[in-house]
Write a protein that holds these residues in place. Structure first.
Motif, PDB file in Angstrom:
ATOM      1  N   LYS A  58      -0.108  -1.684  -4.885  1.00 56.56           N
ATOM      2  CA  LYS A  58       0.567  -2.442  -5.937  1.00 56.56           C
ATOM      3  C   LYS A  58       0.469  -3.927  -5.598  1.00 56.56           C
ATOM      4  O   LYS A  58       0.891  -4.365  -4.519  1.00 56.56           O
ATOM      5  CB  LYS A  58       2.036  -2.015  -6.003  1.00 56.56           C
ATOM      6  CG  LYS A  58       2.852  -2.785  -7.004  1.00 56.56           C
ATOM      7  CD  LYS A  58       4.300  -2.342  -6.967  1.00 56.56           C
ATOM      8  CE  LYS A  58       5.135  -3.161  -7.923  1.00 56.56           C
ATOM      9  NZ  LYS A  58       6.567  -2.816  -7.814  1.00 56.56           N
ATOM     10  N   LEU A  59      -0.097  -4.701  -6.521  1.00 57.58           N
ATOM     11  CA  LEU A  59      -0.173  -6.147  -6.330  1.00 57.58           C
ATOM     12  C   LEU A  59       1.231  -6.731  -6.446  1.00 57.58           C
ATOM     13  O   LEU A  59       1.867  -6.628  -7.493  1.00 57.58           O
ATOM     14  CB  LEU A  59      -1.102  -6.780  -7.366  1.00 57.58           C
ATOM     15  CG  LEU A  59      -1.217  -8.296  -7.327  1.00 57.58           C
ATOM     16  CD1 LEU A  59      -1.845  -8.768  -6.019  1.00 57.58           C
ATOM     17  CD2 LEU A  59      -2.007  -8.805  -8.518  1.00 57.58           C
ATOM     18  N   LEU A  60       1.713  -7.307  -5.357  1.00 58.85           N
ATOM     19  CA  LEU A  60       3.037  -7.923  -5.364  1.00 58.85           C
ATOM     20  C   LEU A  60       2.960  -9.415  -5.675  1.00 58.85           C
ATOM     21  O   LEU A  60       3.826  -9.961  -6.348  1.00 58.85           O
ATOM     22  CB  LEU A  60       3.722  -7.738  -4.006  1.00 58.85           C
ATOM     23  CG  LEU A  60       3.988  -6.311  -3.551  1.00 58.85           C
ATOM     24  CD1 LEU A  60       4.594  -6.307  -2.145  1.00 58.85           C
ATOM     25  CD2 LEU A  60       4.898  -5.589  -4.522  1.00 58.85           C
ATOM     26  N   ALA A  61       1.927 -10.069  -5.137  1.00 63.10           N
ATOM     27  CA  ALA A  61       1.790 -11.515  -5.313  1.00 63.10           C
ATOM     28  C   ALA A  61       0.310 -11.869  -5.371  1.00 63.10           C
ATOM     29  O   ALA A  61      -0.455 -11.475  -4.500  1.00 63.10           O
ATOM     30  CB  ALA A  61       2.462 -12.255  -4.160  1.00 63.10           C
ATOM     31  N   LEU A  80       0.832  -1.187   0.000  1.00 61.77           N
ATOM     32  CA  LEU A  80       0.000   0.000   0.000  1.00 61.77           C
ATOM     33  C   LEU A  80       0.874   1.246   0.000  1.00 61.77           C
ATOM     34  O   LEU A  80       1.974   1.238   0.560  1.00 61.77           O
ATOM     35  CB  LEU A  80      -0.937  -0.013   1.199  1.00 61.77           C
ATOM     36  CG  LEU A  80      -1.825  -1.258   1.304  1.00 61.77           C
ATOM     37  CD1 LEU A  80      -2.701  -1.191   2.542  1.00 61.77           C
ATOM     38  CD2 LEU A  80      -2.656  -1.434   0.068  1.00 61.77           C
ATOM     39  N   PRO A  81       0.387   2.340  -0.626  1.00 63.82           N
ATOM     40  CA  PRO A  81       1.246   3.508  -0.821  1.00 63.82           C
ATOM     41  C   PRO A  81       1.447   4.385   0.408  1.00 63.82           C
ATOM     42  O   PRO A  81       2.431   5.123   0.469  1.00 63.82           O
ATOM     43  CB  PRO A  81       0.531   4.296  -1.914  1.00 63.82           C
ATOM     44  CG  PRO A  81      -0.906   3.938  -1.741  1.00 63.82           C
ATOM     45  CD  PRO A  81      -0.897   2.490  -1.292  1.00 63.82           C
ATOM     46  N   ASP A  82       0.533   4.315   1.387  1.00 64.01           N
ATOM     47  CA  ASP A  82       0.631   5.252   2.500  1.00 64.01           C
ATOM     48  C   ASP A  82      -0.156   4.758   3.704  1.00 64.01           C
ATOM     49  O   ASP A  82      -0.874   3.760   3.637  1.00 64.01           O
ATOM     50  CB  ASP A  82       0.143   6.641   2.074  1.00 64.01           C
ATOM     51  CG  ASP A  82      -1.231   6.607   1.428  1.00 64.01           C
ATOM     52  OD1 ASP A  82      -2.109   5.846   1.887  1.00 64.01           O
ATOM     53  OD2 ASP A  82      -1.430   7.349   0.445  1.00 64.01           O
ATOM     54  N   LEU A  83      -0.001   5.494   4.801  1.00 66.95           N
ATOM     55  CA  LEU A  83      -0.654   5.131   6.051  1.00 66.95           C
ATOM     56  C   LEU A  83      -2.168   5.176   5.940  1.00 66.95           C
ATOM     57  O   LEU A  83      -2.865   4.326   6.480  1.00 66.95           O
ATOM     58  CB  LEU A  83      -0.180   6.059   7.178  1.00 66.95           C
ATOM     59  CG  LEU A  83      -0.771   5.808   8.557  1.00 66.95           C
ATOM     60  CD1 LEU A  83      -0.399   4.418   9.062  1.00 66.95           C
ATOM     61  CD2 LEU A  83      -0.314   6.879   9.528  1.00 66.95           C
ATOM     62  N   ARG A  84      -2.677   6.138   5.234  1.00 65.91           N
ATOM     63  CA  ARG A  84      -4.132   6.264   5.080  1.00 65.91           C
ATOM     64  C   ARG A  84      -4.722   5.015   4.406  1.00 65.91           C
ATOM     65  O   ARG A  84      -5.729   4.473   4.859  1.00 65.91           O
ATOM     66  CB  ARG A  84      -4.455   7.517   4.281  1.00 65.91           C
ATOM     67  CG  ARG A  84      -5.920   7.746   4.135  1.00 65.91           C
ATOM     68  CD  ARG A  84      -6.203   9.008   3.339  1.00 65.91           C
ATOM     69  NE  ARG A  84      -7.466   9.514   3.788  1.00 65.91           N
ATOM     70  CZ  ARG A  84      -7.764  10.760   3.977  1.00 65.91           C
ATOM     71  NH1 ARG A  84      -6.863  11.676   3.730  1.00 65.91           N
ATOM     72  NH2 ARG A  84      -8.942  11.116   4.385  1.00 65.91           N
TER      73      ARG A  84
END
Length: 179
Positions: A126-129, A111-115
């Protein structure tokens, strides 16, 4: 529910960072004698030697060797108990592919941020797996930068993240210190 202000998000981030740093230093002690310690010989807190506690570029199975990446396990608590983590450590996500339609698959999103993390909002993540990548030896993710890393399972429209507790964050330290 009213949206959080940027000041509230920053305050929560500072709080979580402070808790993370405190957890990372959980092995510090205050002894005297030959081990150092405040008021002892040397005046420094004692810490287990790096070779006893860590190995360079360690691989850590998320959830541990028995639990893996599964619904209902508290990964935020796991991350705090298994830290500190360092830049270039590898997180290994292991999970089984669903055997049939009765079980739900898992995935790993960054996820890009705390929110996004607090809301379990994987839409900007971003889908990693995907659900097939966790089998066998699992999916490996190297934390190659000094930055916060927010992870979550993105399945079931956030239910795995929200109710299933399948989320955690890590802020890796730059280097290991040998005290």
């Amino acid at each position: 529910m009213t949206p959080m202000t940027s000041a509230q998000v920053i305050a929560i981030f500072v709080l979580l960072t402070t808790v993370g740093l405190a957890a990372a230093n959980k092995d510090w002690g205050y002894g005297g004698g030959n081990n150092g310690g405040w008021g002892g010989n040397g005046g420094f807190p004692r810490h287990r030697p790096v070779e006893d506690h860590y190995s360079p570029r360690r691989k850590v199975v998320v959830g541990g060797n028995q639990t893996h990446w599964q619904f209902g396990f508290d990964y935020t608590n796991w991350a705090m108990r298994n830290g500190p983590f360092f830049v270039n450590d590898t997180l290994v996500f292991k999970y089984e592919m669903p055997a049939d339609n009765s079980s739900r698959p898992h995935s790993v999103y960054q996820l890009p941020d705390l929110r996004s993390f607090l809301r379990c909002d994987v839409s900007k993540g971003k889908l990693l797996a995907n659900w097939t990548d966790g089998g066998g030896e699992g999916f490996e993710f190297v934390m190659d930068k000094w930055q916060p890393y927010f992870f979550a399972c993105g399945e079931a429209n956030g239910i795995h993240c929200n109710i299933g507790k399948m989320k955690f964050f890590v802020i890796p330290f730059l280097r290991r210190w040998n005290f």
